[in-house]
Write an enzyme that holds these catalytic residues in place. Structure first.
Site, short mmCIF file in Angstrom:
data_model
loop_
_atom_site.label_atom_id
_atom_site.label_comp_id
_atom_site.label_asym_id
_atom_site.label_seq_id
_atom_site.Cartn_x
_atom_site.Cartn_y
_atom_site.Cartn_z
N HIS A 1 0.75 -1.25 0.08
CA HIS A 1 -0.09 -0.04 -0.05
C HIS A 1 0.78 1.44 -0.08
O HIS A 1 0.67 2.24 -0.97
CB HIS A 1 -1.03 -0.07 1.18
CG HIS A 1 -2.06 -1.06 1.18
ND1 HIS A 1 -2.89 -1.31 2.12
CD2 HIS A 1 -2.56 -1.82 -0.11
CE1 HIS A 1 -3.50 -2.42 1.86
NE2 HIS A 1 -3.39 -2.62 0.53
N ASP B 1 -1.19 2.78 6.78
CA ASP B 1 -0.29 1.59 6.67
C ASP B 1 1.09 2.19 6.72
O ASP B 1 2.24 1.44 7.24
CB ASP B 1 -0.46 1.16 5.14
CG ASP B 1 -1.76 0.12 5.13
OD1 ASP B 1 -1.67 -1.03 5.83
OD2 ASP B 1 -2.66 0.50 4.19
#
Length: 358
Positions: free
Chosen positions: A201, A296
């Site tokens: 991500h 993330d």
């Protein structure tokens, strides 16, 4: 056993969990910080769950009042984004009491460590509360609109761990009859540090930041991860594996994990992603506030790099990403994120870490 649930976080996962549990007759209180979302849910008066599970549920309470949501509940299921865990633990600590479960869905990297540090060390909460984290959100779901969620079913196998590790037995005695897919992990290092999802991500999102800035949508995996971007992701994953080895964990690489999950055979990450039909058409981040950039990084890249530094493992790719992303997003991710200090691990030896989590 009749259980009363608080579900904290009314995103797709939280609404699915609240809808399913309340449809099964459990008392559920659903909390979210977003007043407009709660107002819409109260106006509808129910949550409609579609997909492999078809049901309608009406939580007992849908509110932005955390104290009200925490009253007379046995199980607190946290379904917020993981970067909200610290603040939520801080706010929940005064209301916790003996016999409760406080479970993160999921914990990401170091989630249970972070909330336990806040609840037990900072707040000095002495209540006998089971603090736990799942390795993943139990439902594969998305929310077309507030009050209606689509899910492709309860995931077949979701590992869960508690802190300390021995509490997982008590946890499963209570929750296994409701969530049959839960299975025990050895400890919170297995649920939090073994997954390679955080690799896929942040870095590709940063490498496509010009498209995000210009408002250009793109196929996240098929177009956003080119051979060169895949090389960066693989290099970052190699650093993750090195940190895990320093923690005594022998974990699969990102490629090996994806091969197992999606029944693929390609050994090269770019080639594997291009052959993964499940990834075709997935949306790209629409802003720098997207969880691929924020969540993330704060709860994936930062703790891995910080613990790596503490353990003497070099993480130059992760460090470079944190520095550049902080400039691009206008935030100090290293100061905000789950560092070893914020996880209560600073200065501990490997033996002391295992003693702490066992």
């Amino acid at each position: 056993m009749s259980l009363n649930f608080a579900v904290l976080g009314a995103g797709a996962g939280g609404q699915t969990m609240a809808g399913v549990l309340s449809s099964q007759g459990y008392s559920v209180k659903l909390y979210d910080i977003d007043q407009s979302k709660i107002d819409k849910l109260n106006a509808l008066g129910k949550i409609v769950v579609t997909g492999k599970i078809e049901c309608e549920g009406t939580p007992e309470l849908m509110t932005t009042d955390l104290k009200a949501a925490m009253q007379n509940v046995d199980v607190i299921m946290v379904t917020t984004t993981t970067d909200a865990h610290r603040a939520l633990a801080d706010q929940c600590a005064p209301y916790l009491h003996d016999g409760q479960i406080f479970m993160l869905n999921p914990g990401h990297v170091g989630g249970a460590l972070e909330v336990a540090h806040v609840i037990r060390d900072i707040h000095q909460c002495k209540a006998d509360v089971i603090i736990a984290e799942a390795g993943d959100l139990m439902y594969a779901c998305r929310m077309p609109e507030v009050g209606t969620v689509f899910q492709s079913g309860l995931k077949n196998h979701v590992e869960v761990a508690a802190l300390p590790a021995g509490d997982v037995t008590r946890l499963l005695e209570i929750l296994k009859p409701i969530f049959a897919n839960l299975s025990p992990a050895k400890n919170i290092l297995e649920t939090g540090f073994e997954g390679g999802g955080a690799m896929l991500h942040p870095i590709p999102s940063l490498m496509n930041v010009n498209r995000t800035d210009s408002g250009e949508p793109y196929d996240y995996y098929m177009s956003g991860i080119t051979p060169s971007v895949a090389k960066l992701v693989s290099a970052c994953d190699a650093e993750r594996l090195a940190v895990c080895r320093a923690l005594g964990l022998e974990v699969p690489s990102l490629v090996k994990s994806l091969q197992k999950i999606y029944s693929l055979e390609q050994e090269d990450l770019y080639d594997l992603l291009q052959h993964n039909k499940a990834y075709v058409g997935l949306k790209s981040p629409s802003s720098l506030n997207h969880r691929f950039f924020i969540e993330d990084t704060l709860c994936g890249i930062v703790p891995l790099a910080s613990i790596g530094r503490m353990m003497g493992v070099e993480t130059p790719i992760m460090d470079a990403y944190i520095n550049i992303a902080s400039v691009v997003c206008g935030r100090d991710f290293r100061a905000e994120g789950r560092t070893a200090e914020r996880l209560g691990l600073a200065g501990k030896t490997l033996e002391e870490i295992y003693e702490m989590i066992s």
